[in-house]
Design a protein around this motif. Structure first.
Motif, PDB file in Angstrom:
ATOM      1  N   SER A 130      22.792  52.346  61.669  1.00 29.29           N
ATOM      2  CA  SER A 130      23.694  51.463  62.418  1.00 29.29           C
ATOM      3  C   SER A 130      25.169  51.716  62.120  1.00 29.29           C
ATOM      4  CB  SER A 130      23.368  49.998  62.097  1.00 29.29           C
ATOM      5  OG  SER A 130      23.598  49.727  60.717  1.00 29.29           O
ATOM      6  N   SER A 131      25.450  52.761  61.303  1.00 29.30           N
ATOM      7  CA  SER A 131      26.835  53.062  60.904  1.00 29.30           C
ATOM      8  C   SER A 131      27.516  51.818  60.347  1.00 29.30           C
ATOM      9  CB  SER A 131      27.635  53.613  62.089  1.00 29.30           C
ATOM     10  OG  SER A 131      27.077  54.813  62.560  1.00 29.30           O
ATOM     11  N   SER A 132      26.836  51.173  59.417  1.00 29.17           N
ATOM     12  CA  SER A 132      27.312  49.898  58.892  1.00 29.17           C
ATOM     13  C   SER A 132      27.318  49.878  57.369  1.00 29.17           C
ATOM     14  CB  SER A 132      26.403  48.754  59.377  1.00 29.17           C
ATOM     15  OG  SER A 132      26.314  48.703  60.772  1.00 29.17           O
ATOM     16  N   ASN A 185      33.465  41.388  62.706  1.00 23.70           N
ATOM     17  CA  ASN A 185      32.628  42.579  62.549  1.00 23.70           C
ATOM     18  C   ASN A 185      31.435  42.353  61.620  1.00 23.70           C
ATOM     19  OD1 ASN A 185      34.183  44.229  64.237  1.00 23.70           O
ATOM     20  ND2 ASN A 185      35.610  44.728  62.587  1.00 23.70           N
ATOM     21  N   LEU A 208      24.738  45.442  68.793  1.00 27.84           N
ATOM     22  CA  LEU A 208      26.011  45.449  68.062  1.00 27.84           C
ATOM     23  C   LEU A 208      27.134  46.059  68.889  1.00 27.84           C
ATOM     24  CD1 LEU A 208      24.734  46.543  64.527  1.00 27.84           C
ATOM     25  CD2 LEU A 208      25.416  44.238  65.239  1.00 27.84           C
ATOM     26  N   ASP A 209      26.813  47.073  69.671  1.00 28.63           N
ATOM     27  CA  ASP A 209      27.839  47.757  70.459  1.00 28.63           C
ATOM     28  C   ASP A 209      28.296  46.947  71.675  1.00 28.63           C
ATOM     29  OD1 ASP A 209      27.874  49.908  68.744  1.00 28.63           O
ATOM     30  OD2 ASP A 209      26.466  51.100  69.920  1.00 28.63           O
ATOM     31  N   ASN A 210      27.441  46.057  72.135  1.00 29.67           N
ATOM     32  CA  ASN A 210      27.762  45.291  73.339  1.00 29.67           C
ATOM     33  C   ASN A 210      28.425  43.959  73.019  1.00 29.67           C
ATOM     34  OD1 ASN A 210      26.769  47.246  75.042  1.00 29.67           O
ATOM     35  ND2 ASN A 210      24.675  46.440  74.965  1.00 29.67           N
ATOM     36  N   ASN A 263      21.508  48.696  67.552  1.00 25.00           N
ATOM     37  CA  ASN A 263      22.777  49.334  67.883  1.00 25.00           C
ATOM     38  C   ASN A 263      23.298  48.911  69.253  1.00 25.00           C
ATOM     39  OD1 ASN A 263      23.333  50.817  65.533  1.00 25.00           O
ATOM     40  ND2 ASN A 263      21.827  52.377  66.104  1.00 25.00           N
ATOM     41  N   ASN A 264      22.401  48.801  70.220  1.00 19.27           N
ATOM     42  CA  ASN A 264      22.836  48.332  71.541  1.00 19.27           C
ATOM     43  C   ASN A 264      23.390  46.919  71.464  1.00 19.27           C
ATOM     44  OD1 ASN A 264      22.086  50.712  72.788  1.00 19.27           O
ATOM     45  ND2 ASN A 264      20.078  49.969  73.430  1.00 19.27           N
ATOM     46  N   ARG A 281      31.493  50.986  61.036  1.00 19.83           N
ATOM     47  CA  ARG A 281      32.202  50.207  62.045  1.00 19.83           C
ATOM     48  C   ARG A 281      32.020  48.705  61.852  1.00 19.83           C
ATOM     49  NH1 ARG A 281      29.640  52.251  67.315  1.00 19.83           N
ATOM     50  NH2 ARG A 281      27.856  52.685  65.955  1.00 19.83           N
ATOM     51  N   ARG A 282      31.097  48.311  60.986  1.00 24.83           N
ATOM     52  CA  ARG A 282      30.769  46.888  60.870  1.00 24.83           C
ATOM     53  C   ARG A 282      30.030  46.621  59.572  1.00 24.83           C
ATOM     54  NH1 ARG A 282      28.011  48.754  66.278  1.00 24.83           N
ATOM     55  NH2 ARG A 282      26.436  50.113  65.413  1.00 24.83           N
TER      56      ARG A 282
END
Length: 309
Positions: free
Chosen positions: A104-106, A148, A307-309, A304-305, A74-75
């Protein structure tokens, strides 16, 4: 998880060895064994790992790209490694960066900036800036939406991430939207004269010593004037406005703890959005531990929190 007696004894032993090893003489040997150990470990199979270079003048900066094979990233995290500007490499940080990519799905892009003392300040931040510029301006490495991209670094790498953000603002070519600084070095003075109490309370018995930081800074420094240069020591910046949204994570038993937290408070005072977290019972460099350690898990959660926010 508190530091138990066995771990405390081990940390104290390593700190004692660091106090009695002259990094100014041993850095080549330390680099050799660090990279040898890294090369003996197989590349992680759950990630696509490939190497690339970014041109900067007449030099090509090596970078290593980590792409999780499962799921869609995602990033992108642009990562600057630690090692006191003298040690560390994309080899020695391959495990950590691959785990970071998955957690971190990055996509993670790790920069092999040139090291001191062969290449003193400002070579390292200029190398890191060149790779950041390539990414943010979309000049061929990876065509990723700049919104991103997050810059991240640990220890000396946290110092370089902060420096790149300041350089980007001052040069006006791009501005990272986010930065993550893990137990960063932000000050120039780590002697007994330091205003930060953690230099004294944590500078002798917990793995990284204040003396080792001082010696590495001496190897990194290009001239006496560098001590007041904000790209060398970000706390020297008179103006910290217009900086990225920032996550700073410090470690309770790290000598750099107080300067990292003070940098966060100064960023906040200058009008920036800052999240500051002190990792209880943790010591400097804990992110190199296996991912099942509670401090590492918590750090991934915080990242992650953020990056998601």
């Amino acid at each position: 998880m508190a530091i138990n007696k066995a771990m405390r004894a081990a940390l104290k032993t390593i700190a004692y060895l660091n106090l009695n090893v002259d990094i100014k003489k041993s850095y080549k040997v330390e680099r050799h064994f660090e990279n040898l150990g890294a090369r003996l470990r197989p590349l992680p199979t759950e990630y696509s790992v490939w190497d690339h270079v970014v041109s900067s003048g007449d030099y090509e900066i090596p970078v290593r790209v980590f792409l999780p094979k499962k799921g869609k990233p995602r990033r992108l995290l642009l990562f600057f490694h630690g090692g006191g500007w003298v040690l560390g490499s994309i080899e020695s940080y391959t495990e950590m960066c691959s785990r970071l990519a998955g957690a971190s799905s990055s996509i993670v892009v790790s920069v092999d900036y040139r090291l001191a003392p062969e290449y003193r300040f400002p070579t390292a931040p200029e190398d890191c800036y060149a790779v950041a510029r390539e990414l943010f301006l979309g000049n061929g490495l990876l065509h990723v939406d700049p919104s991103n991209i997050t810059i991240i670094g640990d220890s000396a790498g946290g110092n370089l991430a902060a420096a790149v953000s300041l350089m980007a603002r001052d040069r006006g070519e791009f501005l990272p939207p986010r930065q993550i600084l893990l137990y960063p070095a932000t000050a120039a003075d780590h002697s007994e004269n330091s205003p930060f109490e953690s230099i004294r309370t944590n500078g002798y018995d917990y793995l990284l010593t204040s003396k080792r930081v001082e010696d590495m800074l001496e190897l990194y420094k290009g001239s006496g004037a560098d001590s007041v240069n904000p790209y060398f020591a970000p706390l020297e910046a008179a103006d910290l406005s217009r900086q990225p949204r920032t996550l700073i994570i410090t470690a309770e038993y790290c000598p750099l703890r107080d300067e990292g937290e003070f940098y966060g408070k100064r960023l906040e005072t200058a009008g920036n959005q800052v999240e500051l977290y002190r990792m209880k019972d943790a010591f400097h460099g804990y992110m190199m531990l296996p991912p099942h350690f509670v401090h590492v898990k918590k750090t991934y959660e915080l990242i992650n929190n953020f990056l998601d926010n």
